[in-house]
Design an enzyme around this catalytic site. Structure first.
Site, PDB file in Angstrom:
ATOM      1  N   GLN A 101      10.054  -1.978  -7.830  1.00  0.00           N
ATOM      2  CA  GLN A 101       9.055  -2.133  -6.776  1.00  0.00           C
ATOM      3  C   GLN A 101       7.787  -2.747  -7.384  1.00  0.00           C
ATOM      4  OE1 GLN A 101       6.644   1.090  -4.904  1.00  0.00           O
ATOM      5  NE2 GLN A 101       7.856   0.619  -3.084  1.00  0.00           N
ATOM      6  N   TYR A 182      -1.656   0.358   0.300  1.00  0.00           N
ATOM      7  CA  TYR A 182      -1.959  -0.403  -0.905  1.00  0.00           C
ATOM      8  C   TYR A 182      -2.324  -1.845  -0.533  1.00  0.00           C
ATOM      9  CZ  TYR A 182      -0.312   3.835  -3.074  1.00  0.00           C
ATOM     10  OH  TYR A 182      -0.176   5.161  -3.436  1.00  0.00           O
ATOM     11  N   ARG A 229       8.900  -3.522   1.548  1.00  0.00           N
ATOM     12  CA  ARG A 229       8.665  -2.196   2.139  1.00  0.00           C
ATOM     13  C   ARG A 229       7.388  -2.225   2.972  1.00  0.00           C
ATOM     14  NH1 ARG A 229       7.726   3.938  -0.251  1.00  0.00           N
ATOM     15  NH2 ARG A 229       9.420   4.871   0.946  1.00  0.00           N
TER      16      ARG A 229
END
Length: 366
Positions: A101, A182, A229
């Site tokens: 990721q 984020y 994601r």
């Protein structure tokens, strides 16, 4: 008796998977303190869980400025590439598949964690109502500075280089972290993005960074090895959006252009209630034209039902994988699960990391 589809092989972009159970990305704060590199315990930890159809690693910062928590691993140095190579070799030796990721935390950081004590970067200089882990405890995040428009190309190149590094480390692909408050999520949601340039204001502008990152990563590695994601309805890390259905409809439309391996969606609040505007999640899932990984609060029966009915192609499990290295077999047999120890989630070494017993080990000790 016919085996539920959850436990059957599937294709995910360019990857062939043994089953439809995904190990979700899980921050564990155990990288080497001196260089943020994974080491031997990471290879053991991930290899123990290689029976998952797909492992998505913990978020790994793409540059030093992308770091937001103490002892999280990176994918921007030779030491980190070598550390991850040992992990991918160990997982592949057990027949598993693993993607990394790619993570940039944006404003969810603290000056003590960043090079030369610099301020975190963000779309807009708005401090998040959130906390981060600095190695001693949880502290309020620092005031960020807004990225200059002229800095965006450098940011895109950071994602491109991290993707090259992931290939060098032997990963099977990458997941772009655009969720949970984020950096990319900060650009997407208008509660954090109040820019007036080409990356702010309209929905079209706010999805631009996501689009450009996905384009760069997909040019660097075939799109069938790239996933994204998203967390459309999550307020994690103090983030909000005034119209998440409209925002993420536009985001999904952009993603559809690339032929990605998968879309990995946090359904509802991250680690919390499965709540969203009526029909909103369902519309986004139906709109995406590739494989869909569902995440958030699934147990065995819910996961079986989701795959059987086509609501999901795969299902990701988080905390259950922390405590159950053989989670796939436990779910297949419908046997009790180990209980995770929350005191050892973040930081430390083997305790609460590589010492949870498998079914076989439990039976041998009886």
């Amino acid at each position: 008796m016919t085996l539920p589809r959850l436990f059957t092989p599937t294709s995910l972009g360019s990857l062939e998977l043994a089953n439809r159970i995904v190990m979700a990305p899980l921050t564990r704060n155990r990288a080497r303190a001196e260089d943020d590199a994974p080491y031997e315990i990471h290879a053991r930890y991930y290899a123990q869980r290689a029976s998952a159809g797909l492992i998505v690693t913990e978020g790994s910062q793409i540059t030093p400025e992308a770091k937001g928590y103490a002892w999280t691993p990176g994918i921007h140095s030779e030491a980190q590439i070598e550390g991850w190579k040992a992990v991918t070799d160990a997982v592949h030796a057990r027949g598993g598949k693993i993607v990394i990721q790619l993570w940039h935390v944006g404003r969810i950081s603290h000056t003590s964690l960043l090079p030369n004590g610099q301020a975190p970067v963000a779309p807009t200089a708005i401090t998040a109502e959130s906390r981060t882990y600095d190695g001693n405890g949880f502290v309020p995040v620092s005031q960020p500075r807004a990225l200059e428009t002229s800095e965006i190309p450098r940011l895109i190149e950071d994602y491109r280089q991290a993707t090259r590094n992931a290939r060098a480390a032997g990963f099977d692909g990458v997941e772009i972290h655009a969720a949970n408050g984020y950096l990319i999520d900060q650009f997407l949601k208008d509660g954090a993005n109040q820019r007036t340039d080409a990356y702010g204001g309209s929905v079209e502008n706010r999805v631009r960074l996501l689009d450009e990152v996905v384009a760069a990563v997909s040019e660097t590695w075939e799109p069938g090895r790239v996933g994204v994601r998203l967390s459309p309805f999550s307020n994690a890390n103090g983030i909000t959006d005034s119209d998440p259905v409209a925002t993420f409809t536009a985001a999904v439309d952009k993603l559809n252009a690339y032929g990605l391996a998968f879309l990995h969606l946090v359904e509802g609040q991250t680690g919390g209630p499965r709540e969203w505007p009526e029909g909103g999640l369902e519309a986004l899932r139906a709109r995406f034209n590739g494989s869909y990984i569902a995440n958030n609060g699934y147990d065995r029966q819910a996961a079986i039902d989701a795959v059987e009915t086509g609501k999901a192609d795969l299902v990701a499990f988080g905390k259950a994988f922390i405590a159950n290295p053989d989670l796939v077999e436990r779910l297949r047999q419908d046997t009790p699960l180990n209980t995770p120890d929350s005191d050892t989630f973040y930081g430390g070494t083997e305790k609460g990391y590589t010492d949870y017993p498998t079914l076989e080990e439990t039976a041998s000790a009886a």
